[in-house]
Design a protein around this motif. Structure first.
Motif, PDB file in Angstrom:
ATOM      1  N   GLY A  80      55.279  36.325  46.889  1.00 49.09           N
ATOM      2  CA  GLY A  80      56.632  35.950  47.658  1.00 49.09           C
ATOM      3  C   GLY A  80      56.310  35.939  48.898  1.00 49.09           C
ATOM      4  O   GLY A  80      56.769  35.095  49.647  1.00 49.09           O
ATOM      5  N   MET A  81      55.392  36.705  49.903  1.00 50.23           N
ATOM      6  CA  MET A  81      55.177  36.447  51.140  1.00 50.23           C
ATOM      7  C   MET A  81      54.361  35.216  51.397  1.00 50.23           C
ATOM      8  O   MET A  81      54.560  34.709  52.375  1.00 50.23           O
ATOM      9  CB  MET A  81      54.795  37.694  51.573  1.00 50.23           C
ATOM     10  CG  MET A  81      55.442  38.898  52.012  1.00 50.23           C
ATOM     11  SD  MET A  81      56.948  38.314  52.747  1.00 50.23           S
ATOM     12  CE  MET A  81      56.554  37.414  54.321  1.00 50.23           C
ATOM     13  N   ASP A 177      66.164  33.606  50.723  1.00 52.22           N
ATOM     14  CA  ASP A 177      65.281  34.468  49.800  1.00 52.22           C
ATOM     15  C   ASP A 177      66.211  34.821  48.691  1.00 52.22           C
ATOM     16  O   ASP A 177      67.136  35.359  48.659  1.00 52.22           O
ATOM     17  CB  ASP A 177      64.876  35.535  50.516  1.00 52.22           C
ATOM     18  CG  ASP A 177      63.804  36.199  49.799  1.00 52.22           C
ATOM     19  OD1 ASP A 177      63.823  36.416  48.382  1.00 52.22           O
ATOM     20  OD2 ASP A 177      63.007  37.190  50.252  1.00 52.22           O
ATOM     21  N   SER A 199      60.239  35.909  45.236  1.00 52.06           N
ATOM     22  CA  SER A 199      59.066  36.613  44.992  1.00 52.06           C
ATOM     23  C   SER A 199      59.193  36.636  43.412  1.00 52.06           C
ATOM     24  O   SER A 199      60.044  37.272  42.775  1.00 52.06           O
ATOM     25  CB  SER A 199      59.350  37.970  45.574  1.00 52.06           C
ATOM     26  OG  SER A 199      58.276  38.787  44.789  1.00 52.06           O
ATOM     27  N   THR A 201      57.024  37.767  41.652  1.00 52.18           N
ATOM     28  CA  THR A 201      56.655  39.156  41.331  1.00 52.18           C
ATOM     29  C   THR A 201      57.593  39.995  40.795  1.00 52.18           C
ATOM     30  O   THR A 201      57.487  40.737  39.903  1.00 52.18           O
ATOM     31  CB  THR A 201      56.313  40.062  42.578  1.00 52.18           C
ATOM     32  OG1 THR A 201      55.533  38.986  43.491  1.00 52.18           O
ATOM     33  CG2 THR A 201      55.529  41.292  42.396  1.00 52.18           C
ATOM     34  N   LYS A 202      59.161  39.507  40.920  1.00 52.71           N
ATOM     35  CA  LYS A 202      60.094  40.334  40.556  1.00 52.71           C
ATOM     36  C   LYS A 202      60.679  39.572  39.065  1.00 52.71           C
ATOM     37  O   LYS A 202      60.027  39.981  38.111  1.00 52.71           O
ATOM     38  CB  LYS A 202      61.325  40.393  41.462  1.00 52.71           C
ATOM     39  CG  LYS A 202      60.663  40.751  42.970  1.00 52.71           C
ATOM     40  CD  LYS A 202      60.227  42.059  42.897  1.00 52.71           C
ATOM     41  CE  LYS A 202      59.870  42.569  44.624  1.00 52.71           C
ATOM     42  NZ  LYS A 202      58.798  42.196  45.233  1.00 52.71           N
TER      43      LYS A 202
HETATM   44  N1  PLP Z   1      61.609  38.945  49.379  1.00 53.10           N
HETATM   45  C1  PLP Z   1      62.191  40.127  48.706  1.00 53.10           C
HETATM   46  C2  PLP Z   1      63.670  40.215  48.726  1.00 53.10           C
HETATM   47  C3  PLP Z   1      61.299  41.034  48.231  1.00 53.10           C
HETATM   48  O1  PLP Z   1      61.905  41.994  47.933  1.00 53.10           O
HETATM   49  C4  PLP Z   1      59.761  41.022  48.235  1.00 53.10           C
HETATM   50  C5  PLP Z   1      59.012  41.946  47.943  1.00 53.10           C
HETATM   51  O2  PLP Z   1      59.649  43.164  47.629  1.00 53.10           O
HETATM   52  C6  PLP Z   1      59.421  39.819  48.838  1.00 53.10           C
HETATM   53  C7  PLP Z   1      60.278  38.924  49.349  1.00 53.10           C
HETATM   54  C8  PLP Z   1      57.694  39.594  48.989  1.00 53.10           C
HETATM   55  O3  PLP Z   1      57.508  39.515  47.666  1.00 53.10           O
HETATM   56  P1  PLP Z   1      55.729  39.669  47.395  1.00 53.10           P
HETATM   57  O4  PLP Z   1      55.693  41.374  47.303  1.00 53.10           O
HETATM   58  O5  PLP Z   1      55.932  39.107  45.858  1.00 53.10           O
HETATM   59  O6  PLP Z   1      54.896  39.235  48.298  1.00 53.10           O
END
Ligand code: PLP
Length: 388
Positions: A80-81, A177, A199, A201-202
């Motif tokens: 996500g970052m 976001d 992200s 990842t979620k």
């Molecule tokens: N944006 C939000 C709202 C998040 O909660 C997170 C991670 O916890 C991110 C971005 C970053 O994502 P990643 O951990 O996949 O880099």
């Protein structure tokens, strides 16, 4: 026909052949002759060339995201970052000014303050819960406005169309976001957002086994982001892209079931609020949420994360979290497993108690991201932990 180097919405076709898509791991692709190698590499001819320029599994995942968001396309990243830093990095230059909401994910703030600032971008803050603070900041030219909603970990809700409209009026690009509530809970491009970042990842990955990110929006903004990805190399690899695609058919059902369970847990905890064992439960699906009118306009449901507050502060909330038997003590959200964190002890520990208080984050706050164990199981776990 233009060939994009990222995924675009695809017409639905009945599955013919293997139902599970092939995983193509090859980092490079052999060409029949030198002229084809040159032409494909130069982008004059379509076809696979080298994995960093994009690959079939990445584009398949991106097409799904583009369809979900109603976007021209989507560009996927290794986290996500990586996606957020690409959306900002590809569109901001030295001398530009960006307005970052105080309430964004800590990684987004850190990238803006530590990295964008080093490259000559002015970073100013506003509160996404106070339109006047954005209005004041927009009195001076700004290239971009960045925010998110619902807000972590307070679960307050920002007015997305109002912020987007104000930014647009002043000529600023709107980056949002969308990690906390993907469609159909919240579809933000029709609300005036230019680029939505997730992200993956979620919820998109959904099973706590991939790190991934994605940006969706119009072609004219994605082009620079895809080029940034090619130059910086942070693209999503084929294996996690395949896993995100594998998770896709259950995304809607997971979101609905997790959201329904979150609502039932929030409602069930009212008994403990009434008895004083919990000072407050904040969940966007509850009727008494402070941002109720905004929620009704822009969200379909309350999402899958809730916050509860304990009057006994850090000591009490640490005892509660340590007694949990089912809900894991872990960072992240959006997976099939329920997770709990104490922001004052983890994510927001670097802030002073006064800074946390200003941000509405009490030391007794417990954040719970609801998974698929079932509301009854989760309520029982929380009750035994709360009642000691
Ligand atoms: N944006 C939000 C709202 C998040 O909660 C997170 C991670 O916890 C991110 C971005 C970053 O994502 P990643 O951990 O996949 O880099």
């Amino acid at each position: 026909m233009i060939e994009y180097l990222y995924g675009t919405p695809q017409p639905h076709r009945p599955p013919i052949g293997p139902l599970s898509p092939a995983l193509q791991r090859s980092s490079t692709v052999g060409q029949p002759d030198a002229e084809t190698l040159r032409a494909v590499g130069a982008g004059e001819q379509g076809g696979e060339f080298y994995q960093r320029m994009g690959h079939v599994n990445g584009r398949a995942f991106e097409s799904l995201v583009a369809t979900l968001e109603g976007a021209d396309g989507a560009v996927s990243f290794a986290s996500g970052m990586a996606a957020m830093s690409a959306a900002l990095g590809a569109h901001l230059s030295a001398g530009d000014r960006v307005l970052i909401a105080e309430e964004v994910y800590g990684g987004t703030s850190a990238f803006a303050l530590h990295d964008l600032a080093r490259f000559g971008v002015t970073v100013d803050r506003f509160s996404s819960l106070d339109l006047n603070s954005l209005r004041t900041q927009l009195a001076r030219p700004a290239k971009m406005v960045v925010f998110e909603s619902p807000i972590n970990p307070t679960l307050r809700v920002a007015d997305i169309p109002a912020i987007a409209a104000m930014a647009k009026e002043h000529g600023a690009m709107v980056v949002f976001d969308g990690t906390f509530c993907p469609p159909p809970i919240q579809k933000v491009l029709p609300m005036g957002v230019d680029l939505v970042v997730h992200s993956a990842t979620k919820f998109f990955g959904g099973h706590s086994d991939v790190l991934a990110g994605v940006v969706a929006g119009p072609h004219d903004l994605l082009d620079a982001i895809e080029k940034w990805r090619r130059r910086t190399g942070g693209l999503l690899a084929p294996d996690p892209a395949w896993l995100c695609q594998r998770s896709w058919p259950t995304l809607n059902m997971r979101l609905q079931a997790q959201q329904e369970a979150a609502l039932q847990v929030a409602q069930g905890l009212q008994e403990d609020v009434a008895s004083g064992r919990i000072a407050a439960v904040t969940y966007p699906g509850l009727p008494d949420h402070p941002d109720r009118a905004i929620i009704d306009r822009q969200m379909h449901g309350g999402g899958c994360v809730l916050a509860m507050e304990f009057a006994g502060g850090l000591n009490q909330v640490l005892s509660v979290i340590n007694r949990l038997q089912v809900i894991a003590r872990a960072a992240s959200l959006g997976g099939v497993e329920s997770l709990s964190t104490v922001p004052a002890y983890t994510t927001h520990a670097p802030l002073t108690p006064q800074q946390r208080q200003a941000a509405g984050i009490s030391d007794g706050l417990l954040r719970v991201a609801v998974g698929l164990e079932g509301a009854d199981v989760l309520l029982a776990d929380l009750r035994q932990a709360i009642r000691g």
